[in-house]
Design a protein around this motif. Structure first.
Motif, PDB file in Angstrom:
ATOM      1  N   PRO A 158      -7.712 -61.650   1.848  1.00 16.34           N
ATOM      2  CA  PRO A 158      -7.649 -62.804   2.753  1.00 16.34           C
ATOM      3  C   PRO A 158      -6.877 -63.961   2.117  1.00 16.34           C
ATOM      4  CG  PRO A 158      -9.858 -61.883   2.720  1.00 16.34           C
ATOM      5  CD  PRO A 158      -9.102 -61.200   1.618  1.00 16.34           C
ATOM      6  N   LEU A 159      -6.028 -64.613   2.904  1.00 17.93           N
ATOM      7  CA  LEU A 159      -5.177 -65.695   2.414  1.00 17.93           C
ATOM      8  C   LEU A 159      -5.603 -67.027   3.018  1.00 17.93           C
ATOM      9  CD1 LEU A 159      -1.649 -64.009   2.642  1.00 17.93           C
ATOM     10  CD2 LEU A 159      -3.166 -64.163   0.655  1.00 17.93           C
ATOM     11  N   ALA A 160      -5.380 -68.090   2.256  1.00 20.56           N
ATOM     12  CA  ALA A 160      -5.685 -69.441   2.719  1.00 20.56           C
ATOM     13  C   ALA A 160      -4.616 -69.918   3.692  1.00 20.56           C
ATOM     14  CB  ALA A 160      -5.773 -70.387   1.522  1.00 20.56           C
ATOM     15  N   PRO A 161      -4.926 -70.896   4.544  1.00 24.15           N
ATOM     16  CA  PRO A 161      -3.913 -71.440   5.460  1.00 24.15           C
ATOM     17  C   PRO A 161      -2.714 -71.991   4.701  1.00 24.15           C
ATOM     18  CG  PRO A 161      -6.106 -72.173   6.103  1.00 24.15           C
ATOM     19  CD  PRO A 161      -6.255 -71.507   4.764  1.00 24.15           C
ATOM     20  N   GLU A 162      -1.522 -71.556   5.069  1.00 20.73           N
ATOM     21  CA  GLU A 162      -0.305 -71.968   4.369  1.00 20.73           C
ATOM     22  C   GLU A 162       0.879 -71.241   4.985  1.00 20.73           C
ATOM     23  OE1 GLU A 162       1.868 -73.851   2.961  1.00 20.73           O
ATOM     24  OE2 GLU A 162       0.623 -74.312   1.210  1.00 20.73           O
ATOM     25  N   LEU A 163       2.072 -71.668   4.649  1.00 26.60           N
ATOM     26  CA  LEU A 163       3.299 -70.938   4.935  1.00 26.60           C
ATOM     27  C   LEU A 163       3.689 -70.203   3.663  1.00 26.60           C
ATOM     28  CD1 LEU A 163       6.450 -72.170   6.803  1.00 26.60           C
ATOM     29  CD2 LEU A 163       6.679 -71.020   4.610  1.00 26.60           C
ATOM     30  N   TYR A 164       3.918 -68.896   3.777  1.00 24.23           N
ATOM     31  CA  TYR A 164       4.199 -68.075   2.610  1.00 24.23           C
ATOM     32  C   TYR A 164       5.561 -67.384   2.757  1.00 24.23           C
ATOM     33  CZ  TYR A 164      -0.853 -68.393   1.702  1.00 24.23           C
ATOM     34  OH  TYR A 164      -2.132 -68.842   1.466  1.00 24.23           O
ATOM     35  N   PHE A 165       6.344 -67.386   1.682  1.00 24.79           N
ATOM     36  CA  PHE A 165       7.564 -66.595   1.615  1.00 24.79           C
ATOM     37  C   PHE A 165       7.230 -65.233   1.006  1.00 24.79           C
ATOM     38  CE2 PHE A 165       9.278 -70.991   1.113  1.00 24.79           C
ATOM     39  CZ  PHE A 165       9.960 -71.035   2.319  1.00 24.79           C
ATOM     40  N   TYR A 166       7.982 -64.204   1.426  1.00 25.63           N
ATOM     41  CA  TYR A 166       7.813 -62.898   0.790  1.00 25.63           C
ATOM     42  C   TYR A 166       9.152 -62.178   0.730  1.00 25.63           C
ATOM     43  CZ  TYR A 166       8.015 -60.493   5.354  1.00 25.63           C
ATOM     44  OH  TYR A 166       8.416 -59.998   6.579  1.00 25.63           O
ATOM     45  N   SER A 167       9.239 -61.195  -0.160  1.00 21.10           N
ATOM     46  CA  SER A 167      10.456 -60.408  -0.342  1.00 21.10           C
ATOM     47  C   SER A 167      10.096 -58.938  -0.463  1.00 21.10           C
ATOM     48  CB  SER A 167      11.218 -60.846  -1.600  1.00 21.10           C
ATOM     49  OG  SER A 167      11.596 -62.207  -1.517  1.00 21.10           O
ATOM     50  N   LEU A 168      10.924 -58.083   0.113  1.00 19.20           N
ATOM     51  CA  LEU A 168      10.774 -56.636  -0.025  1.00 19.20           C
ATOM     52  C   LEU A 168      11.886 -56.090  -0.911  1.00 19.20           C
ATOM     53  CD1 LEU A 168       9.963 -55.441   3.629  1.00 19.20           C
ATOM     54  CD2 LEU A 168       8.363 -55.721   1.725  1.00 19.20           C
ATOM     55  N   THR A 169      11.535 -55.077  -1.724  1.00 22.82           N
ATOM     56  CA  THR A 169      12.507 -54.378  -2.556  1.00 22.82           C
ATOM     57  C   THR A 169      12.389 -52.896  -2.266  1.00 22.82           C
ATOM     58  OG1 THR A 169      12.312 -56.054  -4.292  1.00 22.82           O
ATOM     59  CG2 THR A 169      13.284 -53.954  -4.908  1.00 22.82           C
ATOM     60  N   VAL A 170      13.500 -52.264  -1.934  1.00 25.45           N
ATOM     61  CA  VAL A 170      13.512 -50.839  -1.602  1.00 25.45           C
ATOM     62  C   VAL A 170      14.383 -50.110  -2.623  1.00 25.45           C
ATOM     63  CG1 VAL A 170      14.086 -49.108   0.145  1.00 25.45           C
ATOM     64  CG2 VAL A 170      13.191 -51.350   0.840  1.00 25.45           C
ATOM     65  N   ASP A 171      13.746 -49.233  -3.373  1.00 23.94           N
ATOM     66  CA  ASP A 171      14.447 -48.465  -4.413  1.00 23.94           C
ATOM     67  C   ASP A 171      15.258 -49.373  -5.330  1.00 23.94           C
ATOM     68  OD1 ASP A 171      13.357 -46.217  -3.259  1.00 23.94           O
ATOM     69  OD2 ASP A 171      15.129 -45.777  -2.049  1.00 23.94           O
TER      70      ASP A 171
END
Length: 379
Positions: A82-95
């Motif tokens: 569970p995450l707190a209220p906020e705006l979060y950035f994320y990144s995906l890496t494939v191979d």
């Protein structure tokens, strides 16, 4: 005879009614595949469809390092806690190669693109303040002004609050909001959620209606690189011409000439982060009777060890001001220099408000400082 005709007509009507085609039941709509699923417990499931991938990882501000997604039926998934209220950035890496998740929200962060999502649990929490809600919305306009300092036309983004167009006689205070190194006039809108912050806090009665001005602080640029196909040009000065801070009076003149503003220090605020915090520091002390409200977020270069610079701040103190807001994250690489600046202010008796939060030199703390500072303006 009439009875026979009536019965015949009735039979024809019934036959016609039976012959009408029946509307088919609506088909079940297929699920729209998205890269992010926000679960009822406010955990987040990341999904990536690629049966040929060998290894998929996700990283973001909500975790240390990265985590591997697990594959089933060609779909890779990973669920956070569970995450707190906020705006979060994320990144995906494939191979081993970073990718952009085109199935979810995308924003430009300095010279790179990033995905993001917002967690909100209840009205008024941090995620809610950053979200697009069912409230009156202000208007954002991109304008071009002539810069005599830089001998060119430059772009500026201007937010006017809800009701501005409907109240042709009302005058509004102005908040000048400056960006950091390698950012541009779009950064506070795209990454800082400035328009949403103002919309939501004004609607809640927590912030005064105000005009928000977001400039391009890179002297070698007319506008964000997307408009000319160029790259970011870092630096505070256009060699041989001037620094951005030298040009600021012409921005104030443009705004006061084109908008219904309160044209005195009680109706002006200025703030910025990183390089923009350094700009706000310099501009406010170089024009010591111009702003009643100043905000330095992780400000670069704030220092008054030079007697001439100290005197400028003393002049500002003599003229009076209502708020000198300083904010910095405890993991910010500028944290120590900010504390040193605070000590310099203590030594000359210069009053300020200091806000310290967890976090580094990132947008998370800066959005917090913006959200808090606007509630302290023009009271």
């Amino acid at each position: 005879m009439r009875r026979i005709f009536f019965l015949a007509a009735l039979l024809l009507l019934c036959a016609g009614a039976q012959a009408q085609p029946q509307r088919p039941a609506p088909a079940a709509q297929p699920e729209v595949f998205t890269g992010v699923v926000i679960n009822p417990d406010y955990s987040v499931t990341f999904r990536y469809r690629n049966p040929k991938a060998v290894k998929v990882e996700v990283s973001g501000e909500f975790m240390e390092g990265s985590a591997e997604l697990k594959e089933a039926g060609g779909v890779w998934t990973y669920t956070t806690g569970p995450l707190a209220p906020e705006l979060y950035f994320y990144s995906l890496t494939v191979d081993g190669a970073p990718i952009l998740d085109l199935s979810w929200s995308v924003v430009k962060d300095i010279p790179r693109w990033m995905n993001y999502f917002i967690i909100s649990k209840e009205p008024g929490d941090r995620g809610d303040v950053y979200g697009v809600n069912d409230v009156p919305h202000g208007t954002v306009a991109s304008r071009w002004y002539d810069s005599a300092t830089f001998h060119t036309r430059r772009r500026v983004n201007i937010y006017t609050p809800p009701g501005y167009e409907q109240n042709p006689k009302k005058k509004y205070p102005v908040f000048y909001l400056l960006h950091g190194n390698a950012c541009d006039e779009n950064s506070w809108l795209d990454l800082g959620r400035a328009a949403q912050v103002l919309d939501n806090l004004i609607a809640a009665g927590k912030a005064a209606p105000m005009i928000l001005v977001m400039t391009n602080g890179n002297p070698a640029q007319q506008a964000a690189p997307a408009y000319f196909g160029d790259t970011y040009t870092n630096g505070n000065t256009l060699p041989g011409i001037a620094a951005f801070t030298d040009s600021f009076p012409e921005i104030i003149t443009f705004i006061d000439s084109n908008y219904r503003t309160i044209k005195n220090k009680s109706g002006r605020a200025i703030a910025g982060f990183s390089m923009g915090g350094g700009h706000a520091f310099t501009i406010s002390k170089d024009y010591p009777n111009t702003f009643d409200y100043v905000g330095l977020f992780s400000a670069a270069g704030s220092n008054i060890s030079d007697p001439a610079q100290k005197q400028k701040l003393l002049d500002m103190q003599k003229n009076g001001y209502k708020l000198y807001y300083i904010g910095c994250g405890t993991e910010d690489f500028l944290h120590r220099s900010v504390l040193n600046y605070n000590q310099q202010l203590d030594e000359i008796g210069f009053k300020y408000f200091y806000r310290e939060t967890p976090g580094g030199h990132t947008w998370g703390p800066w959005r917090i400082y913006l959200s808090e500072m606007v509630q302290m303006l023009f009271k």
